[in-house]
Design a protein around this motif. Sequence first.
Motif, short mmCIF file in Angstrom:
data_model
loop_
_atom_site.label_atom_id
_atom_site.label_comp_id
_atom_site.label_asym_id
_atom_site.label_seq_id
_atom_site.Cartn_x
_atom_site.Cartn_y
_atom_site.Cartn_z
N THR A 196 0.85 -1.19 0.00
CA THR A 196 0.00 0.00 0.00
C THR A 196 0.88 1.23 0.00
OG1 THR A 196 -1.65 -1.17 1.34
CG2 THR A 196 -1.84 1.22 1.22
N ILE A 197 0.60 2.17 -0.90
CA ILE A 197 1.29 3.45 -0.91
C ILE A 197 0.21 4.53 -0.97
CG2 ILE A 197 2.96 4.94 -2.07
CD1 ILE A 197 4.15 2.41 -3.34
N ARG A 198 0.13 5.33 0.08
CA ARG A 198 -0.94 6.33 0.15
C ARG A 198 -0.35 7.66 0.60
NH1 ARG A 198 -7.06 5.38 1.15
NH2 ARG A 198 -7.82 7.44 1.69
N SER A 199 -0.81 8.74 -0.02
CA SER A 199 -0.30 10.06 0.33
C SER A 199 -1.45 11.00 0.65
CB SER A 199 0.55 10.64 -0.81
OG SER A 199 -0.21 10.76 -1.99
N GLY A 200 -1.14 12.03 1.38
CA GLY A 200 -2.13 13.03 1.79
C GLY A 200 -1.56 13.82 2.95
N SER A 201 -2.38 14.65 3.57
CA SER A 201 -1.91 15.38 4.74
C SER A 201 -1.82 14.43 5.92
CB SER A 201 -2.85 16.54 5.06
OG SER A 201 -4.08 16.04 5.58
N LEU A 202 -1.07 14.82 6.93
CA LEU A 202 -0.96 13.99 8.13
C LEU A 202 -2.33 13.79 8.77
CD1 LEU A 202 2.39 15.32 9.59
CD2 LEU A 202 1.80 12.90 9.35
N ASP A 203 -3.13 14.84 8.81
CA ASP A 203 -4.47 14.71 9.39
C ASP A 203 -5.30 13.69 8.62
OD1 ASP A 203 -3.99 16.51 11.41
OD2 ASP A 203 -4.91 18.22 10.39
N GLU A 204 -5.24 13.74 7.29
CA GLU A 204 -6.02 12.81 6.46
C GLU A 204 -5.55 11.37 6.66
OE1 GLU A 204 -6.90 15.88 2.72
OE2 GLU A 204 -5.19 14.51 2.66
N LEU A 205 -4.24 11.16 6.70
CA LEU A 205 -3.74 9.79 6.82
C LEU A 205 -3.97 9.22 8.22
CD1 LEU A 205 -0.48 9.70 4.69
CD2 LEU A 205 -2.80 9.06 4.11
N LEU A 206 -4.01 10.07 9.22
CA LEU A 206 -4.34 9.59 10.56
C LEU A 206 -5.78 9.08 10.62
CD1 LEU A 206 -2.53 12.14 12.90
CD2 LEU A 206 -2.35 9.65 13.01
N VAL A 207 -6.69 9.81 10.02
CA VAL A 207 -8.09 9.38 9.98
C VAL A 207 -8.20 8.05 9.24
CG1 VAL A 207 -10.38 9.90 9.06
CG2 VAL A 207 -9.05 11.70 10.18
N TRP A 208 -7.53 7.95 8.11
CA TRP A 208 -7.56 6.73 7.30
C TRP A 208 -7.00 5.53 8.06
CZ3 TRP A 208 -2.70 4.82 5.20
CH2 TRP A 208 -2.84 3.67 4.41
N MET A 209 -5.86 5.72 8.72
CA MET A 209 -5.23 4.60 9.40
C MET A 209 -5.99 4.20 10.67
SD MET A 209 -1.21 4.05 10.39
CE MET A 209 -0.73 3.97 8.67
N GLU A 210 -6.51 5.18 11.39
CA GLU A 210 -7.28 4.88 12.60
C GLU A 210 -8.55 4.11 12.28
OE1 GLU A 210 -5.92 8.73 15.34
OE2 GLU A 210 -7.72 8.81 14.10
#
Length: 280
Positions: A196-210
């Motif tokens: 998996t390779i995913r990019s975005g803002s830190l806020d966006e990726l935190l929501v996605w991973m959580e």
Amino acid sequence: MSEAALYVVATPIGNLQDMTLRAVEVLQSVSLIAAEDTRHSARLLSHFNINTRQLSVHEHNERQRSEMIVQQLAAGNSVALISDAGTPLISDPGYILVGIVREAGYRVVPLPGCAAFVTALSAAGLASDRFSFEGFPPAKKGARLEQYRSLADESRTLIFYESPHRVLDSLRDMAQAFGGDRKVAVARELTKTFETIRSGSLDELLVWMEADHNQQKGEFVLLVEAAPRRKEESLGAEQLRILSLLTEELPVSQAAALAAKITGIKKKVLYQAALEINKG
């Protein structure tokens, strides 16, 4: 192999088809393979029908094993160094061994191949002309946050490795140190089934991973966009007047330092301006 040498051999980080033909040939031809974990390497060697004897070389015995390997080289036997995955010495043991072998006067021959951080950088979509590989951040939160804060103004792409049980906390600390709007890329399980390779803002990726616990599993490369450039400070008429008066009485460096204390402007900016004043 006419001359004894230490071969530093890169191996796949997941997909065994990434093994190079040269790596297979060297591992079959040397007298000894120095492996980070001989049990882990057994699967790789078996897959390519490599029957060369192994010797474990890890962070706890590297210096002692280095002496044994130099003895092998002195006897005319070539040795290969491999890590559990990827290029040896990159966040793995080996640099002590390589240093000792070179000091003893023997050749060290690198065989290029996989490196997780280079693989991730090539697909992250972040600037790749200048980057800083930081390896694994500290395990403890305080030290990790301190390191991130020290890098907050870095003008190069930052690259970290991280473990699955710390990746979420690490991203939270990044958001605190770099700001939640800083762009990042998360590369997980590279070359493997669940890559998996995913990019975005830190806020966006935190929501996605959580929201998806499966995305917290595996081996991670975290890439952080370089800090945005700050606008250079400009000097107003009053700052220039103060600086001009000081340069009449003091050397440029001292004038700039004193002007910095008086005006709050960075000494570097004032120093350059003082040089221009002196030219005039």
